[in-house]
Motif scaffolding. Structure first.
Motif, PDB file in Angstrom:
ATOM      1  N   VAL A 190      -2.691   2.506  16.123  1.00 26.10           N
ATOM      2  CA  VAL A 190      -4.106   2.226  17.256  1.00 26.10           C
ATOM      3  C   VAL A 190      -3.518   3.258  18.169  1.00 26.10           C
ATOM      4  N   ASP A 191      -4.276   4.610  18.385  1.00 24.70           N
ATOM      5  CA  ASP A 191      -3.993   5.444  19.453  1.00 24.70           C
ATOM      6  C   ASP A 191      -4.734   5.039  20.677  1.00 24.70           C
ATOM      7  N   ILE A 194     -11.012  -0.339  19.976  1.00 21.43           N
ATOM      8  CA  ILE A 194     -10.835   0.875  19.349  1.00 21.43           C
ATOM      9  C   ILE A 194     -10.745   0.800  17.890  1.00 21.43           C
ATOM     10  N   ILE A 195     -10.344  -0.379  17.266  1.00 28.40           N
ATOM     11  CA  ILE A 195     -10.568  -0.565  15.917  1.00 28.40           C
ATOM     12  C   ILE A 195     -12.085  -0.610  15.594  1.00 28.40           C
ATOM     13  N   LYS A 196     -12.748  -1.157  16.343  1.00 31.16           N
ATOM     14  CA  LYS A 196     -14.444  -0.911  16.049  1.00 31.16           C
ATOM     15  C   LYS A 196     -14.825   0.404  16.119  1.00 31.16           C
ATOM     16  N   GLU A 197     -14.474   1.054  16.990  1.00 34.43           N
ATOM     17  CA  GLU A 197     -15.013   2.551  17.351  1.00 34.43           C
ATOM     18  C   GLU A 197     -14.506   3.304  16.148  1.00 34.43           C
ATOM     19  N   LYS A 198     -13.175   3.246  15.651  1.00 30.82           N
ATOM     20  CA  LYS A 198     -12.688   4.093  14.575  1.00 30.82           C
ATOM     21  C   LYS A 198     -13.238   3.573  13.278  1.00 30.82           C
ATOM     22  N   ILE A 199     -13.800   2.589  13.267  1.00 29.63           N
ATOM     23  CA  ILE A 199     -14.209   2.083  11.782  1.00 29.63           C
ATOM     24  C   ILE A 199     -13.281   1.905  10.919  1.00 29.63           C
ATOM     25  N   PHE A 200     -12.299   1.076  11.135  1.00 33.55           N
ATOM     26  CA  PHE A 200     -11.659   0.703   9.877  1.00 33.55           C
ATOM     27  C   PHE A 200     -11.428  -0.679  10.044  1.00 33.55           C
ATOM     28  N   SER A 201     -10.984  -1.409   8.977  1.00 32.51           N
ATOM     29  CA  SER A 201     -10.871  -2.707   8.738  1.00 32.51           C
ATOM     30  C   SER A 201      -9.341  -3.006   8.430  1.00 32.51           C
ATOM     31  N   PRO A 202      -8.420  -3.339   9.109  1.00 29.83           N
ATOM     32  CA  PRO A 202      -7.141  -3.661   8.623  1.00 29.83           C
ATOM     33  C   PRO A 202      -6.928  -4.897   7.999  1.00 29.83           C
TER      34      PRO A 202
END
Length: 209
Positions: free
Chosen positions: A167-168, A196-204
């Motif tokens: 997460v940058d 950030i995770i929501k904005e970058k649209i990825f699901s860890p």
């Protein structure tokens, strides 16, 4: 692991008399710590499902002195003083003439760059104990009887090959006008990491067992 699940923070410490928020006794192999998660099955599953491009990146920052300006720009130099006042990196290249051979002698403080902090780097300051329930003290670390006590030798033998997502936060902070100094005490709220995770649209994948 000695427990069926990772405990919540509210359940820590696990043993009466242990330092606050410690989880001593959690792992079957305490010398590995969270590396107990990395087993053959998980590594094989990740290699099959996660690798897509084969691109490789390094997370090492090198043996340089890192400075940080008010304009949020990093500068890397080999000039003293070292990072946070530590000894700087020193290299001596020895010419092995008449053979066309060079030897390198290097001296450095492992805390002067990116590194894995071992379990004997920083103790619970009030109690004076290092990691794990054996009540490891500064005297134990500097004694001659157990040179590998709380060292990273167990990690080296186990080897580290796993998956992770980065997460940058720094770039996100710049984009959103937030001041962030990585060389100062700068707590990062969980809500911002989730944003950030929501904005970058990825699901860890959060399952770890």
């Amino acid at each position: 692991m000695n427990y069926s699940k990772i405990p919540e923070f509210g359940e820590l410490p696990l043993n009466e008399g242990d330092p606050p928020l410690s989880a001593w006794g959690l792992w079957k192999n305490p010398a590995l710590g969270s590396l107990n998660h990395l087993n053959e099955t998980k590594t094989l599953e990740a290699a099959k499902s996660e690798i897509q491009t084969g691109e490789r990146i390094t997370l090492n920052s090198g043996f340089f002195f890192l400075t940080y300006t008010a304009h949020q720009v990093f500068h890397l130099t080999l000039s003293p003083p070292g990072l946070l006042g530590r000894q700087t990196f020193e290299q001596k290249v020895i010419n092995k003439s008449p053979r066309v051979v060079n030897d390198d002698i290097i001296t450095f403080n492992t805390q002067g760059s990116s590194q894995w902090d071992g379990f004997r780097h920083f103790a619970y300051q009030k109690e004076g104990y290092f990691y794990n329930g054996s009540r490891v003290t500064q005297q134990d670390i500097h004694g001659k009887d157990q040179p590998h006590l709380n060292s990273i030798s167990a990690w080296a033998e186990h080897a580290i090959a796993g998956r992770a997502f980065l997460v940058d936060y720094f770039d996100w902070a710049l984009e959103n006008g937030k001041s962030y100094d990585p060389l100062a005490s700068s707590p990062i709220p969980l809500s911002e990491v989730q944003q950030i995770i929501k904005e970058k649209i990825f699901s860890p994948r959060l399952e770890i067992y």
